[in-house]
Design a protein around this motif. Structure first.
Motif, mmCIF file in Angstrom:
data_model
loop_
_atom_site.group_PDB
_atom_site.id
_atom_site.type_symbol
_atom_site.label_atom_id
_atom_site.label_comp_id
_atom_site.label_asym_id
_atom_site.label_seq_id
_atom_site.Cartn_x
_atom_site.Cartn_y
_atom_site.Cartn_z
ATOM 1 N N SER A 199 -32.324 2.492 -6.663
ATOM 2 C CA SER A 199 -32.199 1.854 -7.965
ATOM 3 C C SER A 199 -33.413 0.990 -8.225
ATOM 4 O O SER A 199 -34.011 0.463 -7.295
ATOM 5 N N PRO A 200 -33.794 0.832 -9.488
ATOM 6 C CA PRO A 200 -34.842 -0.127 -9.815
ATOM 7 C C PRO A 200 -34.312 -1.540 -9.674
ATOM 8 O O PRO A 200 -33.105 -1.746 -9.587
ATOM 9 N N PRO A 201 -35.187 -2.534 -9.629
ATOM 10 C CA PRO A 201 -34.723 -3.917 -9.480
ATOM 11 C C PRO A 201 -33.767 -4.307 -10.601
ATOM 12 O O PRO A 201 -33.995 -3.990 -11.753
ATOM 13 N N SER A 202 -32.712 -4.980 -10.227
ATOM 14 C CA SER A 202 -31.719 -5.387 -11.220
ATOM 15 C C SER A 202 -31.737 -6.885 -11.473
ATOM 16 O O SER A 202 -31.391 -7.329 -12.547
ATOM 17 N N LYS A 203 -32.141 -7.655 -10.463
ATOM 18 C CA LYS A 203 -32.087 -9.105 -10.613
ATOM 19 C C LYS A 203 -33.455 -9.704 -10.931
ATOM 20 O O LYS A 203 -33.565 -10.881 -11.203
ATOM 21 N N GLY A 204 -34.505 -8.874 -10.831
ATOM 22 C CA GLY A 204 -35.833 -9.381 -11.107
ATOM 23 C C GLY A 204 -36.355 -10.306 -10.034
ATOM 24 O O GLY A 204 -37.259 -11.085 -10.263
ATOM 25 N N SER A 205 -35.779 -10.233 -8.815
ATOM 26 C CA SER A 205 -36.209 -11.099 -7.728
ATOM 27 C C SER A 205 -37.090 -10.305 -6.774
ATOM 28 O O SER A 205 -36.830 -9.140 -6.496
ATOM 29 N N HIS A 206 -38.106 -10.949 -6.238
ATOM 30 C CA HIS A 206 -39.030 -10.299 -5.336
ATOM 31 C C HIS A 206 -39.353 -11.245 -4.197
ATOM 32 O O HIS A 206 -38.993 -12.423 -4.223
ATOM 33 N N MET A 207 -40.016 -10.725 -3.191
ATOM 34 C CA MET A 207 -40.383 -11.548 -2.053
ATOM 35 C C MET A 207 -41.312 -12.680 -2.483
ATOM 36 O O MET A 207 -42.152 -12.511 -3.364
ATOM 37 N N SER A 208 -41.153 -13.810 -1.839
ATOM 38 C CA SER A 208 -41.984 -14.964 -2.149
ATOM 39 C C SER A 208 -43.260 -14.932 -1.314
ATOM 40 O O SER A 208 -43.284 -14.387 -0.211
ATOM 41 N N VAL A 209 -44.321 -15.535 -1.845
ATOM 42 C CA VAL A 209 -45.589 -15.599 -1.123
ATOM 43 C C VAL A 209 -45.779 -16.971 -0.464
ATOM 44 O O VAL A 209 -46.886 -17.326 -0.085
ATOM 45 N N LEU A 210 -44.711 -17.734 -0.323
ATOM 46 C CA LEU A 210 -44.848 -19.092 0.190
ATOM 47 C C LEU A 210 -45.304 -19.142 1.637
ATOM 48 O O LEU A 210 -45.978 -20.078 2.046
ATOM 49 N N VAL A 211 -44.908 -18.161 2.458
ATOM 50 C CA VAL A 211 -45.315 -18.180 3.861
ATOM 51 C C VAL A 211 -45.955 -16.838 4.196
ATOM 52 O O VAL A 211 -46.186 -16.012 3.331
ATOM 53 N N GLY A 212 -46.194 -16.628 5.483
ATOM 54 C CA GLY A 212 -46.826 -15.382 5.881
ATOM 55 C C GLY A 212 -48.265 -15.350 5.423
ATOM 56 O O GLY A 212 -49.065 -16.217 5.743
ATOM 57 N N THR A 213 -48.610 -14.364 4.649
ATOM 58 C CA THR A 213 -49.979 -14.223 4.151
ATOM 59 C C THR A 213 -50.077 -14.746 2.734
ATOM 60 O O THR A 213 -50.636 -14.107 1.846
ATOM 61 N N GLY A 214 -49.506 -15.900 2.501
ATOM 62 C CA GLY A 214 -49.515 -16.500 1.178
ATOM 63 C C GLY A 214 -50.848 -17.144 0.832
ATOM 64 O O GLY A 214 -51.833 -17.029 1.556
ATOM 65 N N ASN A 215 -50.873 -17.867 -0.285
ATOM 66 C CA ASN A 215 -52.097 -18.491 -0.773
ATOM 67 C C ASN A 215 -52.539 -19.607 0.168
ATOM 68 O O ASN A 215 -51.791 -20.531 0.463
#
Length: 741
Positions: free
Chosen positions: A553-569
């Motif tokens: 299914s395509p996204p239904s809630k419009g939520s995606h992974m956050s860039v706050l950690v990992g390889t974020g800014n």
């Protein structure tokens, strides 16, 4: 004629081609200066800790704290500056270095024309309590062991010199010596504790700057944890024996005095540490993972009651690493509150589940990254690590993982996916099923650089679901080859050991020909598949490739992974760390000026509690607004990117490709040289010897993802081949990509 690349030419270019690059870049010089400063500070920090058991260091500490006693921060501030300040300064310099480097770090270079050994990829120890240990790791282990024995020796000399000055009766000298030894072991434990939390700071800039991924650093935490708890156990045991000999064991254990060390908080802290230690041992951890996971959350009790036990100024010795962990933990907490769209959920016939998540286009990762996943329908507390199985070049708005049933949590996930998929045939119901999966994601974490692209020759050794990250590697190489970008790997050998042939669809989900037609002209790709528990191929080969149940299914809630950690800014994360540390200094100063000094607070345990409270409060008060602004900035950038290129089109395209893969998973990559072996296990001596004869005097990167026995077998053969290597034979570089909690 194909273009050749020199040893100094980038192997992986950025999106924009750079013409006529300058011979000297000012940013490179600044980065070099920062790296030198970081190493000098780190060596200074280690030297201070290493010299602490000596009498001269004791005198220096006393003089330093006496001189700083009249300052705002007092004794605790002076000790914090000496023992914790350097590692925080190193973190600041690492942030600056990473910001200056930017995306230039993605330009990989071949460092040497001729093969050579490297400390980080040369296995020294293969079997034993430490598992596979490289030469670099062995040096680190030796340094900690040497420090332990040196500290015991140095403190014992101090105790022997101190004993006559105390004028203790001869019949009590043994008891006093036990108490002094217990005190010294407590000091040694604090020095180890200063390092203990650094490897498990998942988004740590300290790990990023030296390109040590979290899954590898976890091993160092395990080793340090055993050593730290061993020392703290001796610390408590010596005191218990001394108190028992004096007949005041219960009285001393329950004592909680205001001035001096409070014993009862120390007992509570030690008991929490012992419970974590026992449940983290391999037999308990592997059979009762949930018990290990839940009891390990007692680290909060361990740290807080340790601060109550020793007070603020003694706790300052180990506070730097703990504070960096607190900063990272709050950031991860903020990221993990967000739910993520599940684009598709697919169940293969062997029971392996593929989940595809929505991610923003500006979230960067590489083919050797991994994520932590929580499914709230299964558990609100459990987080499990999984390697990504998708290449970042395969689609900028999604990331996928493959999950094999290995425990209760994964069994529930497969049951939910397979039951729903088989029972709900209508598209709307399938879409509703995907929208009902409440997933949260931490990460991605992993190597800063895609080191698999630094080898012209690769051998990928997988056991079972360990093939997952190698699918991402192969997809990465094929996409680079298709796009005509410089890509170093030319010879790739995949060695995959599985129990039964129904696991084969996992490998065949990668359609190499569709990614890069005629790739065999530029890439020699071979696959050796060993089916260990079947003596003959199935009667109807290909039958087990069909019958996949899935929901898309395509996204239904419009939520995606956050860039706050990992390889974020890097800029936002750097500002967050710096402001949190500065905020801690401000709060401690305000606390001393307006509360501790005017109210004449002298209780050690209370000041220790205030110290920990300031650490937590500074992260929330000063770091929290940065996270909020970072989130708003991320949301604005994402909306702009979606408006520009359309995120849903990419998601729907991926959904269509998943459906196409379901229709026909019979392998079509005739250009891939495949060899099937039934009822046999890989003979690495034979395979590596054959590869040596074919590939010659080159560097060969070995990446292993699988159980410990597989890693040990491969590492042992790498060591053997390297030790008896001839002048025209390759050097085997061992790399492990296994995550073993």
């Amino acid at each position: 004629m194909a273009k050749t690349h020199s040893a100094h030419e980038p192997l992986l270019l950025n999106h924009a081609d750079v013409k006529n690059p300058p011979r000297f870049a000012p940013s490179a010089f600044v980065k070099w200066v920062l790296n030198i400063a970081m190493w000098l500070l780190f060596i200074f920090w280690v030297a201070i800790i290493f010299a602490s058991p000596s009498e001269s260091a004791e005198k220096f500490t006393r003089n330093w704290t006496r001189a700083a006693s009249g300052s705002i921060y007092g004794f605790s501030g002076s000790l914090f500056l000496v023992y914790s300040g350097p590692i925080l300064a190193v973190a600041f310099l690492a942030i600056a270095s990473l910001i200056i480097a930017g995306e230039k770090e993605l330009q990989l270079k071949k460092t040497s024309k001729y093969p050579r050994f490297r400390l980080r990829t040369f296995p020294i120890l293969v079997d034993g309590p430490f598992g596979v240990v490289s030469a670099a790791e062995f040096i680190g282990i030796c340094l900690f062991v040497v420090f332990f024995f040196w500290a015991v020796y140095g403190y014992t000399l101090q105790n022997l010199n101190l004993l006559p000055e105390l004028q203790v009766p001869s019949e009590l000298k043994g008891i006093v010596m036990l108490e002094l030894s217990g005190l010294r072991f407590g000091s040694i434990g604090l020095y180890f504790l200063a390092f203990l939390f650094l490897p498990i700071t998942r988004g740590s800039v300290l790990l990023s700057i030296i390109d040590v991924p979290f899954e590898q650093a976890t091993r160092y935490h395990v080793w340090l944890g055993h050593l730290t708890m061993f020392v703290f156990t001796l610390h408590g045991l010596f005191y218990l024996i001394a108190w028992g000999l004096q007949g005041r064991l219960l009285h001393e254990m329950l004592e909680w005095k205001d001035y001096g060390v409070a014993n009862l908080p120390g007992v509570i802290s030690l008991l929490a540490g012992l419970l974590m230690w026992v449940t983290s041992l391999s037999p308990v951890r592997k059979k009762q993972f949930e018990l290990f996971f839940y009891t390990h959350q007692l680290y909060i009790v361990f740290v807080i009651f340790l601060a109550l036990h020793v007070g603020d100024f003694v706790f300052s010795i180990a506070a730097g690493g703990i504070f960096l962990f607190v900063i990272d933990r709050f950031l991860r907490f903020c990221q993990s509150r967000r739910t993520v769209d599940v684009i598709s959920a697919t169940c293969l016939p062997c029971g392996t589940v593929e989940l595809v998540f929505s991610k923003p286009a500006n979230l960067q990762y590489n083919a050797l990254s991994f994520i932590f996943l929580q499914i709230r329908e299964l558990s609100w507390l459990q987080w499990h690590p999984f390697s990504v199985s998708s290449s970042p070049l395969a689609g900028k708005n999604h990331v996928s993982v493959l999950i094999k049933v290995l425990g209760e949590w994964t069994a529930k996930l497969r049951s939910n996916v397979s039951d729903k998929s088989s029972a709900e045939g209508e598209k709307e119901l399938l879409n509703q099923f995907c929208s009902n999966i409440t997933a949260s994601v931490e990460g991605p974490y992993g190597h800063e650089l895609p080191y698999h692209l630094t080898y012209e020759n690769l051998i990928l050794v997988a056991g079972g679901i360990g093939i997952s990250p190698f699918l991402a590697i192969l997809s990465d190489i094929l996409h680079l080859t298709k796009e005509g970008k410089p890509c170093l790997p030319k010879n790739v050998l995949v060695i995959w050991a599985i129990k039964k042939s129904d696991e084969l669809p996992i490998l065949f989900t990668l359609d190499a020909e569709s990614i890069c037609p005629n790739f065999s002209e530029k890439l020699n790709l071979e696959a050796y598949v060993y089916v260990t528990r079947e003596s003959d191929p199935p009667l109807e080969e290909g039958k087990f490739y069909k019958g996949i149940s899935s929901s898309v299914s395509p996204p239904s809630k419009g939520s995606h992974m956050s860039v706050l950690v990992g390889t974020g800014n890097r800029v936002w994360s750097g500002v967050y760390v710096i402001l949190s540390v500065v905020g801690f200094a401000i709060l401690m100063a305000l606390l001393d000026i307006f509360y501790i000094n005017p109210m004449n607070i002298v209780s050690w345990w209370y000041k220790g509690l205030l110290f920990v409270g300031c650490m937590i409060a500074s992260v929330i008060i000063f770091g929290g607004p940065v996270i909020y602004l970072w989130h708003l900035w991320e949301k604005r950038i994402l909306n702009a990117e979606e408006a520009a290129d359309g995120r849903k089109d990419d998601v729907l395209q991926h959904s269509a490709s998943v459906n196409m893969a379901q229709d026909n998973l019979v392998p079509k990559d005739h250009a891939i040289s495949r060899r099937m072996y039934y009822g046999a296990r890989p003979n690495f001596e034979e395979i590596f010897t054959s590869v040596s004869e074919r590939w010659g005097n080159v560097d060969i990167g070995i990446i292993v993802c699988g159980p410990e026995t597989l890693q040990s077998s491969v590492a042992r053969e790498c060591r053997s081949q390297n030790l008896r290597r001839g002048s025209l034979q390759p050097v085997f570089h061992f790399n492990s990509h296994s995550f073993d909690l």
